[in-house]
Scaffold this active site. Structure first.
Site, PDB file in Angstrom:
ATOM      1  N   VAL A  65     -25.692  13.177   0.329  1.00  0.00           N
ATOM      2  CA  VAL A  65     -26.635  13.630   1.362  1.00  0.00           C
ATOM      3  C   VAL A  65     -26.090  14.941   1.921  1.00  0.00           C
ATOM      4  O   VAL A  65     -24.956  14.983   2.404  1.00  0.00           O
ATOM      5  CB  VAL A  65     -26.743  12.585   2.494  1.00  0.00           C
ATOM      6  CG1 VAL A  65     -27.595  13.118   3.640  1.00  0.00           C
ATOM      7  CG2 VAL A  65     -27.297  11.273   1.963  1.00  0.00           C
ATOM      8  N   LYS A  66     -26.882  15.992   1.857  1.00  0.00           N
ATOM      9  CA  LYS A  66     -26.417  17.265   2.419  1.00  0.00           C
ATOM     10  C   LYS A  66     -26.807  17.243   3.890  1.00  0.00           C
ATOM     11  O   LYS A  66     -27.855  17.763   4.300  1.00  0.00           O
ATOM     12  CB  LYS A  66     -27.052  18.426   1.653  1.00  0.00           C
ATOM     13  CG  LYS A  66     -26.276  19.709   1.785  1.00  0.00           C
ATOM     14  CD  LYS A  66     -26.629  20.686   0.693  1.00  0.00           C
ATOM     15  CE  LYS A  66     -26.114  22.074   0.990  1.00  0.00           C
ATOM     16  NZ  LYS A  66     -24.678  22.203   1.233  1.00  0.00           N
ATOM     17  N   SER A  67     -25.971  16.587   4.670  1.00  0.00           N
ATOM     18  CA  SER A  67     -26.324  16.329   6.066  1.00  0.00           C
ATOM     19  C   SER A  67     -25.826  17.438   6.979  1.00  0.00           C
ATOM     20  O   SER A  67     -24.925  18.205   6.613  1.00  0.00           O
ATOM     21  CB  SER A  67     -25.754  14.983   6.513  1.00  0.00           C
ATOM     22  OG  SER A  67     -24.504  15.152   7.131  1.00  0.00           O
ATOM     23  N   PHE A  92     -29.893  19.659   5.207  1.00  0.00           N
ATOM     24  CA  PHE A  92     -30.154  21.072   4.939  1.00  0.00           C
ATOM     25  C   PHE A  92     -29.944  21.408   3.469  1.00  0.00           C
ATOM     26  O   PHE A  92     -29.442  20.584   2.698  1.00  0.00           O
ATOM     27  CB  PHE A  92     -29.288  21.964   5.836  1.00  0.00           C
ATOM     28  CG  PHE A  92     -27.833  22.057   5.435  1.00  0.00           C
ATOM     29  CD1 PHE A  92     -26.929  21.060   5.757  1.00  0.00           C
ATOM     30  CD2 PHE A  92     -27.366  23.171   4.746  1.00  0.00           C
ATOM     31  CE1 PHE A  92     -25.585  21.159   5.394  1.00  0.00           C
ATOM     32  CE2 PHE A  92     -26.025  23.294   4.383  1.00  0.00           C
ATOM     33  CZ  PHE A  92     -25.136  22.289   4.707  1.00  0.00           C
TER      34      PHE A  92
END
Ligand code: PMP
Length: 291
Positions: free
Chosen positions: A150-152, A33
């Site tokens: 990583v914008k997980s 996101f």
């Protein structure tokens, strides 16, 4: 009037914006996101957010079923459909609907969602007086297990630390990495200032490379302030003259105490306030667009 959400190619009413319980974003946090600000009718740092989303997608092996231009249009359409000129935007790409097992190959199509919300800012008092934070015992995910770059959708690492902050009566927690160096806070990057020089942890300290962080680094260049990206420890935080956090939601927020130690004189610092003012100006002239 119901707010409109962009869901897989369509603008739908909030009540109809539903995803499957078999979506791996829901089952496993399998997705990515962006949290984006919309200022004066424009996406702030459009290119940086879109590029970061594509980088996150690359690493977790999700093929976003839209072009960058289509995603930008979806954001603009969603904001306009809700009549905002300033907003906070949540752009989500989940792995999509699949089987109960983790196997991502069972998910046939990633879902793309855009939510635009009226700004819900921290209370003005936080900016005027600064906030107090504590160090969490939960360390940040090491890069070789799940890269914080990583914008997980899996934020449990940060949520565990956030709970520690709340237990300690604070809003935010400082997270260290597996080496014991200062990393970032649960949803913000950190800067310290000593003798007029700024310092922020480098990308390889297991941080999310914040868009706001990078804006502050640019602002420092414009203002002629020295700003280094280098590893440091809590000792450096405790003995700093000033400290502040950066993030799309918070923008810049002064920190006045860490683990019960006052930072500087326990009030938002002069350089912090100078950068805060410069940030407001930067927002007005930002024209970063995707190609
Ligand atoms: N670190 C973490 C863990 C975050 O979740 C965020 C964003 N909420 C940030 C830093 C700040 O990043 P940005 O400036 O791009 O919002």
């Amino acid at each position: 009037m119901s707010i409109k959400i962009f869901l897989d190619g369509q603008l739908v009413d909030k009540e109809d914006a539903k995803v499957s319980v078999f979506d791996h974003g829901f089952l496993y946090g399998d997705g990515i996101f962006e949290g984006i600000r919309y200022y004066n009718g424009k996406i702030f740092r459009e290119k940086q957010h879109i590029d970061r989303l594509w980088d996150s997608a690359k690493t977790v092996n999700i093929e976003i079923p839209m072009t960058k231009q289509e995603v930008v249009k979806a954001i603009n359409d969603t904001v306009k459909a809700n009549g905002f000129t300033d907003a906070y935007i949540r752009l989500i790409v989940s792995r999509g609907e699949g089987n109960l097992g983790i196997d991502p190959r069972s998910c046939k199509r990633p879902s793309v969602i855009v939510i635009a919300q009226a700004l819900s800012l921290y209370p003005a008092e936080f900016y005027e007086k600064g906030i107090k934070i504590v160090t969490a015992s939960t360390i940040r995910n090491p890069s070789d297990s799940l890269s914080p770059r990583v914008k997980s959708l899996n934020y449990l690492n940060n949520i565990m630390a956030k709970i520690e902050a709340h237990v300690a009566g604070c809003e935010e927690a400082l997270m260290l990495n597996h080496k014991g160096d200062v990393c970032e806070c649960t949803g913000d990057n950190i800067f310290i200032i000593r003798n007029g020089k700024l310092l922020t942890p480098p990308i390889d300290a297991c941080i999310l490379e914040g868009v706001t962080r990078n804006v502050v680094i640019e602002i420092c260049k414009e203002l002629g302030l020295e700003c280094a990206e280098a590893a440091f420890t809590r000792h450096d935080v405790y003995t700093a003259d000033e400290c502040f956090l950066t993030g799309s939601a918070a923008e810049l927020i002064p920190v006045v105490a860490v683990d019960g130690r006052a930072i500087g004189d326990g009030k938002p610092g002069k350089i912090t306030n100078q950068i805060l003012a410069a940030f407001a100006d930067f927002v007005r002239r930002d024209n970063s667009r995707i190609e």
